[in-house]
Structures are given as structure tokens and as C-alpha cells.
Scaffold this active site. Sequence first.
Site, mmCIF file in Angstrom:
data_model
loop_
_atom_site.group_PDB
_atom_site.id
_atom_site.type_symbol
_atom_site.label_atom_id
_atom_site.label_comp_id
_atom_site.label_asym_id
_atom_site.label_seq_id
_atom_site.Cartn_x
_atom_site.Cartn_y
_atom_site.Cartn_z
ATOM 1 N N ASP A 184 -14.133 -41.614 -1.658
ATOM 2 C CA ASP A 184 -12.975 -41.013 -1.011
ATOM 3 C C ASP A 184 -12.591 -41.900 0.163
ATOM 4 O O ASP A 184 -13.446 -42.571 0.745
ATOM 5 C CB ASP A 184 -13.279 -39.593 -0.516
ATOM 6 C CG ASP A 184 -12.006 -38.845 -0.179
ATOM 7 O OD1 ASP A 184 -11.307 -38.422 -1.119
ATOM 8 O OD2 ASP A 184 -11.693 -38.709 1.014
ATOM 9 N N GLN A 185 -11.317 -41.902 0.470
ATOM 10 C CA GLN A 185 -10.845 -42.721 1.580
ATOM 11 C C GLN A 185 -9.953 -41.882 2.480
ATOM 12 O O GLN A 185 -9.077 -41.164 2.004
ATOM 13 C CB GLN A 185 -10.069 -43.932 1.066
ATOM 14 C CG GLN A 185 -9.709 -44.927 2.153
ATOM 15 C CD GLN A 185 -8.995 -46.137 1.580
ATOM 16 O OE1 GLN A 185 -7.898 -46.013 1.062
ATOM 17 N NE2 GLN A 185 -9.634 -47.293 1.664
#
Length: 197
Positions: free
Chosen positions: A72-73
Amino acid sequence: MHQNPRLILASSSRYRRAMLERLRLPFESISPDVDETPQAGEAPAALALRLSVAKAMAVARLHPGCIVIGSDQVATVDGQPIGKPGDFARAKSQLRQLSGRIVEFHSALAVTDGQRTEQADVITYCEFRPLTDAAIDAYLRAEEPYDTAGSAKAEGLGITLMESMRSDDPTAIIGLPLIALTGMLRRFGLDPLRSPS
């Protein structure tokens, strides 16, 4: 008899799939069913790490015996998260806000076999150059980065909006930090440089 895949990417992101393909390991992509709503008071880095683990574990529960990658970013400016714009107007507003500023991209990564989990947060600091409305409009018309946090695809024309980038892993900005990932995969017994037996 169907055998579970050895490696699964818990993501529907075409960008992450393309990054993982660079390691030349056979894998399958499965979209995880995870609520990505931030928890009250949750820091952006903690959110990215929590979601990367949640995505990996959600898929690992359905595919025992496999090694699952979650990622995830979260992009932040002044500690505040910046989401995916979704459309031209919001992307233009984001890029105006980011003009001349430094954005932190937290690219979180988790690898699990369902029993053991490793995780990492690789940070990329992107300094946006001062941007004119004309430059913003031209970029948005050319690349339409509406599915990208921060409204700029560093792997494409968005690189022209940058003054500089700093990171321990140049692949992290695209959403899957391959340097950290290969270290984790080796510890789980998958080495891209080892010939399959």
C-alpha cells in the site's frame, strides 16, 4: 489436482503487477477484500503498513501454503495524506498544492506465508518543482494520472514535474519496493536469481 500458486500478489494494481514481473518469478494477482478506511488518528505511515499487512493476510487466509505480497502507498504533505484525485479538477488542485513542495510517499510492503509476516515502509521524498497552471494542464491532458496519489506518475511524464527524488529504493515510488521485496522473498525461500528446481 489443483496446486496453490507459490507466489501471490494481493493487488489488482497493474503498476504493481508490472513491477513484480521484473523479478521473473511466476505469480498470480488476486485483489484483496480490505476496507482501506483510515482509523481515527492513524498516521499515514501506520495506515500504509496496516493496509499492506491486511491485504496480504486477507489473501493468505484464502490460499494457505502460498507466499503472499501485500502493498500500500500513502502520499503525504506536511503529515497530511494525499489521495488519488479521481478526476481532472481534483488532480489540478492537488498539483497546485504540491507545487514547490516536498511530498513523502510511504510505500509499505508485507510478505506472509500465513504464519510469519515481514513488513517494511520505504519512504520516497519527491520535491515538486514550481508548477504553472499551463504545465499542470499540459501534464494532466497528456497522462491523466487520476488513479495515482499525488497526481503524478514518476514512471512516466510525471517525472518532469519533479525537482528531485530521494529514496533507498528507486522502485518504491511506483508502489512496490523491489529491493526490500527481494530481501523478504529470499527469507521466505524465493530467490529470483536461483534457478527453479
